[in-house]
Design an enzyme around this catalytic site. Sequence first.
Site, PDB file in Angstrom:
ATOM      1  N   CYS A   2       0.860  -1.374  -0.134  1.00 52.26           N
ATOM      2  CA  CYS A   2       0.003   0.031  -0.210  1.00 52.26           C
ATOM      3  C   CYS A   2       0.947   1.153  -0.029  1.00 52.26           C
ATOM      4  CB  CYS A   2      -0.884  -0.061   1.245  1.00 52.26           C
ATOM      5  SG  CYS A   2      -1.907  -1.404   1.670  1.00 52.26           S
ATOM      6  N   ARG A  27       4.643   0.386  -5.987  1.00 51.78           N
ATOM      7  CA  ARG A  27       4.566  -0.334  -4.761  1.00 51.78           C
ATOM      8  C   ARG A  27       3.422  -1.602  -4.821  1.00 51.78           C
ATOM      9  NH1 ARG A  27       6.813   2.477  -0.460  1.00 51.78           N
ATOM     10  NH2 ARG A  27       5.527   1.253   1.166  1.00 51.78           N
ATOM     11  N   TRP A  75      -3.115  -2.845  -1.248  1.00 53.64           N
ATOM     12  CA  TRP A  75      -2.555  -3.856  -1.859  1.00 53.64           C
ATOM     13  C   TRP A  75      -3.588  -5.021  -0.983  1.00 53.64           C
ATOM     14  CZ3 TRP A  75      -0.023  -8.659  -0.425  1.00 53.64           C
ATOM     15  CH2 TRP A  75       0.330  -9.297  -1.447  1.00 53.64           C
ATOM     16  N   ASN A 101      -1.225   1.971   5.736  1.00 60.34           N
ATOM     17  CA  ASN A 101      -0.151   0.948   5.160  1.00 60.34           C
ATOM     18  C   ASN A 101       0.263   0.230   6.272  1.00 60.34           C
ATOM     19  OD1 ASN A 101       1.784  -0.285   3.743  1.00 60.34           O
ATOM     20  ND2 ASN A 101       3.049   1.409   3.454  1.00 60.34           N
ATOM     21  N   GLY A 102       0.200  -1.212   6.077  1.00 57.63           N
ATOM     22  CA  GLY A 102       0.660  -2.044   7.248  1.00 57.63           C
ATOM     23  C   GLY A 102      -0.476  -3.091   7.669  1.00 57.63           C
ATOM     24  N   GLU A 485      18.325 -15.730 -10.529  1.00 55.90           N
ATOM     25  CA  GLU A 485      17.889 -14.565 -10.795  1.00 55.90           C
ATOM     26  C   GLU A 485      17.093 -14.276 -12.300  1.00 55.90           C
ATOM     27  OE1 GLU A 485      16.883 -11.963  -9.148  1.00 55.90           O
ATOM     28  OE2 GLU A 485      17.094 -10.459 -10.189  1.00 55.90           O
ATOM     29  N   LYS A 489      13.116 -13.529 -13.145  1.00 52.86           N
ATOM     30  CA  LYS A 489      12.731 -12.533 -13.733  1.00 52.86           C
ATOM     31  C   LYS A 489      11.536 -12.906 -14.873  1.00 52.86           C
ATOM     32  CE  LYS A 489      13.881  -9.563 -12.095  1.00 52.86           C
ATOM     33  NZ  LYS A 489      14.585  -9.408 -10.851  1.00 52.86           N
ATOM     34  N   GLU A 492       8.379 -13.685 -13.050  1.00 56.86           N
ATOM     35  CA  GLU A 492       7.651 -12.384 -12.651  1.00 56.86           C
ATOM     36  C   GLU A 492       7.015 -11.432 -13.614  1.00 56.86           C
ATOM     37  OE1 GLU A 492       9.902 -10.248  -8.848  1.00 56.86           O
ATOM     38  OE2 GLU A 492      11.193 -10.696 -10.668  1.00 56.86           O
ATOM     39  N   HIS A 508      19.690 -35.520 -12.017  1.00 53.29           N
ATOM     40  CA  HIS A 508      19.228 -36.339 -10.768  1.00 53.29           C
ATOM     41  C   HIS A 508      17.742 -35.946 -10.593  1.00 53.29           C
ATOM     42  CE1 HIS A 508      23.311 -36.998  -9.940  1.00 53.29           C
ATOM     43  NE2 HIS A 508      23.660 -35.942 -10.148  1.00 53.29           N
ATOM     44  N   LYS A 608       6.225  -3.930  -5.013  1.00 51.29           N
ATOM     45  CA  LYS A 608       7.387  -3.427  -4.965  1.00 51.29           C
ATOM     46  C   LYS A 608       8.059  -3.789  -3.519  1.00 51.29           C
ATOM     47  CE  LYS A 608      11.315  -1.829  -6.747  1.00 51.29           C
ATOM     48  NZ  LYS A 608      12.226  -2.901  -7.414  1.00 51.29           N
TER      49      LYS A 608
HETATM   50  C1  F6R Z   1      12.464  -9.620  -7.775  1.00 50.98           C
HETATM   51  C2  F6R Z   1      12.094  -8.507  -6.532  1.00 50.98           C
HETATM   52  C3  F6R Z   1      11.851  -9.359  -5.151  1.00 50.98           C
HETATM   53  C4  F6R Z   1      13.025  -8.398  -3.813  1.00 50.98           C
HETATM   54  C5  F6R Z   1      12.264  -8.960  -2.941  1.00 50.98           C
HETATM   55  C6  F6R Z   1      13.114  -8.139  -1.527  1.00 50.98           C
HETATM   56  O1  F6R Z   1      12.420  -8.609  -8.853  1.00 50.98           O
HETATM   57  O2  F6R Z   1      12.408  -7.342  -6.789  1.00 50.98           O
HETATM   58  O3  F6R Z   1      12.021 -10.414  -5.306  1.00 50.98           O
HETATM   59  O4  F6R Z   1      14.235  -8.523  -4.568  1.00 50.98           O
HETATM   60  O5  F6R Z   1      10.785  -8.951  -2.709  1.00 50.98           O
HETATM   61  O6  F6R Z   1      12.890  -6.887  -1.713  1.00 50.98           O
HETATM   62  P1  F6R Z   1      13.892  -5.895  -0.944  1.00 50.98           P
HETATM   63  O7  F6R Z   1      14.969  -5.931  -1.760  1.00 50.98           O
HETATM   64  O8  F6R Z   1      13.228  -4.540  -1.081  1.00 50.98           O
HETATM   65  O9  F6R Z   1      14.047  -6.451   0.377  1.00 50.98           O
END
Ligand code: F6R
Length: 613
Positions: A2, A27, A75, A101-102, A485, A489, A492, A508, A608
Amino acid sequence: MCGIVGYAGGQQAAPILLEGLAKLEYRGYDSAGICVHGAKEMQVVKAKGRLKVLCEKTQDGASVPGTVGIGHTRWATHGAPSDANSHPHLSDSGSVAVVHNGIIENEAKLRSWLMERGVRFHSETDTEVVANLVGYYYDKDGNFIAAVRRALRQLEGSYALGFLCADLPNLIVAAKKDSPLIFGYGDGENFVASDVPAILKHTQTVSYMEDGEMVVFDGHNVRFFDGMGDPVEKQRETVTWELSAAERGGFDHFMLKEIFEQPKALKDTISPRLKNGQVVFEGIDLSAAYLKDVRKIHLVACGSAYYVSVLAKYIIEKACHIPTEAAMASEFRYAEPVVDEHDLVIIISQSGETADTLAALREAKRLGAKTLAIVNVVGSAIAKTADQTIYTWAGPEIAVATTKAYSTQLAVVYLLTAYMARQLGTMDEETYHAWVQALENLPAAAERVLCPENVETVQFLASRYYGHHDAFYIGRNVDSAICLEGSLKLKEVAYLHSEAYPAGELKHGPISLIENGTLVVAMATVAPLFDKMMANIREVKARGADVLCVTLEESAEEAAKQTDNILTIPKVLPVFQPSLSIIPLQLFAYYVALNRGCDVDKPRNLAKSVTVE
Ligand code: F6R
């Protein structure tokens, strides 16, 4: 997750709130709303779905007159996304409006307590409890600030809150605990928001609010209070970002812009830490005597930051000879980790607000470990909680899927490793200077990977593979960490099922899933393991896989004997190769997502900043 924004001043509030909320869209959210104090009463408008629905409903704010207001992107946690569950929420009597927010953890108890006293609820949210609690106290004795304070004392959980009172048309009250909140100073107007981009157009002068603090303001006056209700003087800080840093600047998406910003982000992160051929960290205290006593290093993080940690294990252990483990924050905190004052816990986080990571950091501190955070957002909870913090200077990262934050976190890992190895005496002079040189050259090398020919090749391959249903990323040693990673990507942003496996592990089990046309992205940048990777490629090709190989320019010819589809990266010092090999994988995910028509910057269900466990 949020986002909240508040405005008090002389202009119409609604358009400013909507604009601020647009800057917080990154976010992650599923509904939005605003409450504006008009001359006579508070008007609430909210809508499920994208912000544009709310903009249409309010004629871009024109139908909600008034110069003081609060806004919110939600959210969903308690209750599905719906108009009723969207914020702002009014107290049952209508005297108080709130955005939040929270998570309020004792919501059920407070709800029953209020219901027993005749208060009615109109949504499923935990936030409505806050509105009703403040409303209950305010309706009793008519002192708004005292009512907020009293309610806050009863709340358990995390919050950034913004309040309006029906009887006080000029005033906003805001408070925070474990969720970010900044105050922005304007000229005849003031702001409050979850993050800087929401108000950057109006002011660069801000105060970062601390847990337990409350702010009471109108367009001209502001008063801050600590958790005990005593007035506090807040330091004013100047945000150094340009407004353009939080704009798309000609790119179709923030994700693409941020991929292309990596050379600059690397330079901004690395350059200030290199002086006269040495790695320096101002204000960081990791003495040789301390490091020699460190029994183990724990790298703790979530998501991509965790994948940086997986890579960092290879890098730190080899250079510093200290046993190093990477742990997912959500697992670490409940695993009863064997951690004490002999351990160094390194926390990695872009936002500095991730709930699990923050909790893991607190647990590490409780167990007596020394803690060091690698964080991008200045003044964030993790940055403030850790014993020491090293900032990545990536600038604001707006796209939900991280790219430049990942790269700069990795750059800090290299800097820190060189620094620690030097202190420990585990890196000889020649290697140390080679590392420093490689760090200096890294931004330019990243720039080379982003040259138009490479980008076009990735675009072409993405157009070829976007229709696939499954992908496997395989690699060995540091390449296996990069696979994690790259695969994330793709999941996501392109919603394509994808798995990452160390190449040697494939036979395996997972090789049973390879069939005609399965996409395998094979990373072959670790020169000593190149032949082994070619053998793995042959294995999957024999089962029908369609292989895309990422390798060094100098190995392209050899790799071409096994597969037609090759992406190359320039050769740098081997340990630094991952900083370059991640770039084509980011681009690949981006272009596959475009071909699949996905909402690249705001992938479904993702946020985010993950501020709930
Ligand atoms: C993937 C991504 C997430 C963050 C994870 C941690 O693209 O962005 O997996 O890496 O949510 O977030 P932070 O780095 O803000 O603690």
